[in-house]
Write a protein that holds these residues in place. Structure first.
Motif, PDB file in Angstrom:
ATOM      1  N   GLN A   1       0.603  -1.461   0.004  1.00  0.00           N
ATOM      2  CA  GLN A   1      -0.079  -0.141  -0.113  1.00  0.00           C
ATOM      3  C   GLN A   1       0.951   1.279   0.151  1.00  0.00           C
ATOM      4  OE1 GLN A   1      -3.089   0.129   2.951  1.00  0.00           O
ATOM      5  NE2 GLN A   1      -3.568   2.344   2.333  1.00  0.00           N
ATOM      6  N   MET A   2       1.957   1.219   0.969  1.00  0.00           N
ATOM      7  CA  MET A   2       2.839   2.409   0.747  1.00  0.00           C
ATOM      8  C   MET A   2       3.521   2.707  -0.362  1.00  0.00           C
ATOM      9  SD  MET A   2       6.351   2.375   1.172  1.00  0.00           S
ATOM     10  CE  MET A   2       7.735   3.747   1.642  1.00  0.00           C
ATOM     11  N   ILE A   3       4.062   1.693  -1.179  1.00  0.00           N
ATOM     12  CA  ILE A   3       4.798   1.890  -2.400  1.00  0.00           C
ATOM     13  C   ILE A   3       3.838   2.383  -3.287  1.00  0.00           C
ATOM     14  CG2 ILE A   3       4.966  -0.164  -3.088  1.00  0.00           C
ATOM     15  CD1 ILE A   3       7.777   2.459  -3.325  1.00  0.00           C
ATOM     16  N   LYS A   4       2.644   1.727  -3.316  1.00  0.00           N
ATOM     17  CA  LYS A   4       1.535   2.200  -4.471  1.00  0.00           C
ATOM     18  C   LYS A   4       1.408   3.854  -4.129  1.00  0.00           C
ATOM     19  CE  LYS A   4      -1.682  -1.434  -5.232  1.00  0.00           C
ATOM     20  NZ  LYS A   4      -3.129  -1.840  -4.949  1.00  0.00           N
ATOM     21  N   SER A   5       1.156   4.010  -2.773  1.00  0.00           N
ATOM     22  CA  SER A   5       0.691   5.747  -2.570  1.00  0.00           C
ATOM     23  C   SER A   5       1.954   6.508  -2.938  1.00  0.00           C
ATOM     24  CB  SER A   5       0.459   5.647  -1.026  1.00  0.00           C
ATOM     25  OG  SER A   5       1.561   5.830  -0.442  1.00  0.00           O
ATOM     26  N   LEU A   6       3.106   5.920  -3.305  1.00  0.00           N
ATOM     27  CA  LEU A   6       4.286   6.708  -3.840  1.00  0.00           C
ATOM     28  C   LEU A   6       4.438   6.483  -5.321  1.00  0.00           C
ATOM     29  CD1 LEU A   6       6.840   6.022  -1.069  1.00  0.00           C
ATOM     30  CD2 LEU A   6       5.378   7.880  -1.381  1.00  0.00           C
ATOM     31  N   GLY A   7       3.085   5.885  -5.908  1.00  0.00           N
ATOM     32  CA  GLY A   7       3.209   6.067  -7.297  1.00  0.00           C
ATOM     33  C   GLY A   7       3.847   4.736  -8.053  1.00  0.00           C
ATOM     34  N   VAL A   8       4.195   3.844  -7.651  1.00  0.00           N
ATOM     35  CA  VAL A   8       4.415   2.533  -8.250  1.00  0.00           C
ATOM     36  C   VAL A   8       3.529   1.502  -8.428  1.00  0.00           C
ATOM     37  CG1 VAL A   8       6.233   0.676  -7.804  1.00  0.00           C
ATOM     38  CG2 VAL A   8       6.911   2.765  -7.169  1.00  0.00           C
ATOM     39  N   ASN A   9       3.535   0.993  -9.654  1.00  0.00           N
ATOM     40  CA  ASN A   9       2.565   0.051 -10.179  1.00  0.00           C
ATOM     41  C   ASN A   9       3.271  -1.134  -9.736  1.00  0.00           C
ATOM     42  OD1 ASN A   9       1.020  -1.733 -11.471  1.00  0.00           O
ATOM     43  ND2 ASN A   9       1.225  -0.737 -13.468  1.00  0.00           N
TER      44      ASN A   9
END
Ligand SMILES: Nc1ncnc2c1ncn2[C@@H]1O[C@H](COP(=O)(O)OP(=O)(O)OP(=O)(O)O)[C@@H](O)[C@H]1O
Ligand SMILES: [Mg+2]
Lengths: 264, 296
Positions: free
Chosen positions: B171-179
């Motif tokens: 969830q964290m890395i998604k919220s930083l824009g990573v697919n």
């Protein structure tokens, strides 16, 4: 500027558990507004932030950010424009990675990740500087794993990560609620400082009515998927916790959580 | 003394060669937090591609390279099953592994290809004047060291950080824009490329490829990863990677020892399972021993 037009979100549509979490929300938030959002449990506050962030699609309506229609954008694409902090301090950081690694990932929010060095020396200096501003001594612990930090430290770090690369919109969902009251106030102070310093357009959900009136320049109250109060600037300065509680009582939504958070 | 050193050579070579597979398992199991069973199929895939190409008269280095690509394709298939069709990690791996059994047979055309007098990368290295034993050891050690180095570099890049964060906090890395669909597929492709490379080396080292040689790969890989963590720790990426190959060596050493002590080869899988249980339980066991000591 953020604009929501007739945004609707229904969970488990067509079942007995159907729940209208957002009923035709219309909302305009000019750049620079710092909006606090209150409301009882299940009012739709988190859902509002989540549809803005693109966690799930809306059932109707459109969302615009800076005159771009972002309604169809995936969550990781919208991340380019938004910084987020969650209620659970564990959710905002990668525990097994170091403080500097977490910051380096945040610095590249929304950018394409390449086979380039993950952290440069210049960035390290920047991290040290920004961490020092938090006043938690984290600037000397760049290589510590985040797992070793306390909840308050992690939340402060997440806040720094969300603002490290200036977002068009900062979304905070009860980001102080899981902390003890003293730490919570400290993180709120930090929030106010960062938002003012970088002039961030901000939406902050809170259960603490004092916090809701202390931070920002505008307050929304939600109930059953609708915005039932929207006060700003001078009018908001006249509003007291008492007024808000009275409003809750009138709606018959005086929840246990609210009572606890706002006990005198 | 000399006999003992001689006894060590074979587990060392095997530990290094299978260590490449263990690095792949580390990537999926630990870095991506994805229990990927594809490896039981991608190891023999690497062996199958290599053996059939060498027998057909192709250069062994080209055969090795194609094995790596084959492994990457297998990992990509598993990744797509999971990210596009939302099949669970466990099942997506099992599906690819099952499909690979047929595919490996097709690649080989039969269930076993001997490479007795064939031209392998080991023979080529030996022909450079390294001698037969020296060539195997140097080639295996050189490749393992190179892979550890490259993997280390990768895991410290922007992309590598994103892959690690995907396994840690999606969830964290998604919220930083990573697919995270992309990072998962990439991680699985890399992981299985390493495993297939290992399979290619194994086939050339033992001079045959067999369709059944992949059975138990995942558990041997896990054993290496976990033993490595217990023995050498994982306080940094660098250390964790070296520990994986160290764990792989230790695992092959234990196998050589118990075989030398007279255990039947057919009992090896049982022993491996017990070894993994022991390594997995060791933190708890240690704690209990400590509690027992202080409590009484
Ligand atoms: N993923 C989901 N699936 C099904 N129902 C959901 C989901 N998320 C929220 N809901 C429902 O939608 C309604 C609004 O939930 P939401 O989380 O937005 O409330 P909230 O205002 O944030 O409440 P709280 O103060 O308790 O956090 C609730 O009735 C909730 O049960
Ligand atoms: Mg909520």
């Amino acid at each position: 500027m953020l604009r929501l037009k007739n945004v609707r979100k229904v969970f488990q549509a067509g079942t007995v558990n159907e729940k209208v979490a957002l009923a035709a929300i219309n909302l305009e938030i000019p750049a620079g507004d710092f909006v606090t959002i209150i409301g009882s449990n299940g009012a739709g506050k988190s859902t509002l932030l989540n549809v803005i962030a693109g966690v799930y699609p809306v059932d109707a309506g459109r969302i615009y950010l800076d005159d771009q229609d972002v309604t169809g954008w995936a969550e990781h694409v919208r991340a380019r424009l938004m910084g987020r902090v969650f209620q659970d301090p564990l959710l905002g950081t990668a525990a097994s990675m170091t403080i500097e690694e977490n910051l380096a990932m945040a610095l590249r929010r929304g950018e394409k990740r390449r086979l380039r060095k993950g952290i440069t020396a210049a960035e390290r200096a920047l991290f040290r500087e920004r961490l020092a501003e938090l006043g938690l001594g984290l600037e000397n612990r760049l290589n510590d794993r985040v797992r070793l930090l306390s909840g308050g430290q992690r939340q402060a770090l997440t806040l720094l990560m969300a603002t490290l690369k200036k977002p068009q919109l900062l979304l905070l969902d009860e980001h102080t609620a899981a902390l003890d009251p003293k730490t919570g106030e400290k993180v709120l102070d930090l929030t106010i400082r960062l938002v003012e310093e970088h002039r961030l357009t901000t939406l902050m959900v809170t259960h603490n009515l004092h916090q809701a009136l202390r931070a920002g320049n505008r307050t929304l109250m939600m109930d059953e998927g609708q915005i039932i109060l929207d006060v700003r600037d001078a009018e908001r300065q006249r509003t007291t916790v008492h007024d808000l509680l009275a409003l809750f009582e009138k709606r018959g939504v005086y929840s246990d959580k609210l009572l606890l958070a706002n006990a005198p | 003394m000399l006999a003992f050193v001689g006894f060590l050579v074979s587990p060392l070579e095997q530990g290094l060669i299978y260590g490449m597979m263990a690095l792949g398992v580390y990537l999926s199991f630990r870095v991506l937090n994805y229990a990927d069973l594809t490896v039981d199929g991608s190891l023999p895939l690497g062996a199958a591609i290599t053996a059939s190409m060498i027998v057909a008269g192709h250069d062994p280095w080209l055969a090795t390279l194609l094995a790596v690509l084959g492994g990457a394709v297998a990992g990509t298939a598993t990744g797509l099953l999971h990210t596009q069709l939302r099949i669970t990690p466990l099942l997506s791996g099992i599906l690819t592994m099952t499909a690979l059994y047929s595919i490996n047979l097709r690649v080989m055309g039969r269930s076993n290809i001997p490479l007795l007098r064939a031209d392998t990368i080991f023979n080529q290295a030996a022909a450079l004047g390294l001698g037969e034993r020296g060539a195997s050891l140097i080639l295996a050690a050189g490749t393992a060291a190179l892979l550890i180095f490259l993997l280390y570099l990768f895991l410290e890049t922007e992309l590598g950080l994103a892959v690690r964060a995907t396994g840690d906090n999606e969830q964290m890395i998604k919220s930083l824009g990573v697919n995270t669909d992309t990072t998962k597929v990439l991680g699985l492709a890399l992981s299985n490329a390493l495993v297939a490379l290992s399979g290619s080396y194994v086939a050339q080292y033992q001079h045959f490829a067999d369709v059944g040689m992949g059975i138990g790969t995942i558990i041997a890989g896990l054993a290496s990863v976990i033993i490595g963590e217990v023995l050498f720790g994982s306080s940094s990426v660098w250390r964790a990677l070296v520990a994986v190959v160290g764990g792989s060596f230790f695992y092959r050493l234990v196998i050589a020892l118990v075989l030398w002590m007279g255990l039947q080869p057919t009992d090896l899988k049982l022993m491996t399972a017990l070894l993994v249980v022991l390594a997995l339980a060791s933190p708890q066991l240690k704690q209990r021993l400590r509690l027992g000591a202080s409590g009484s």
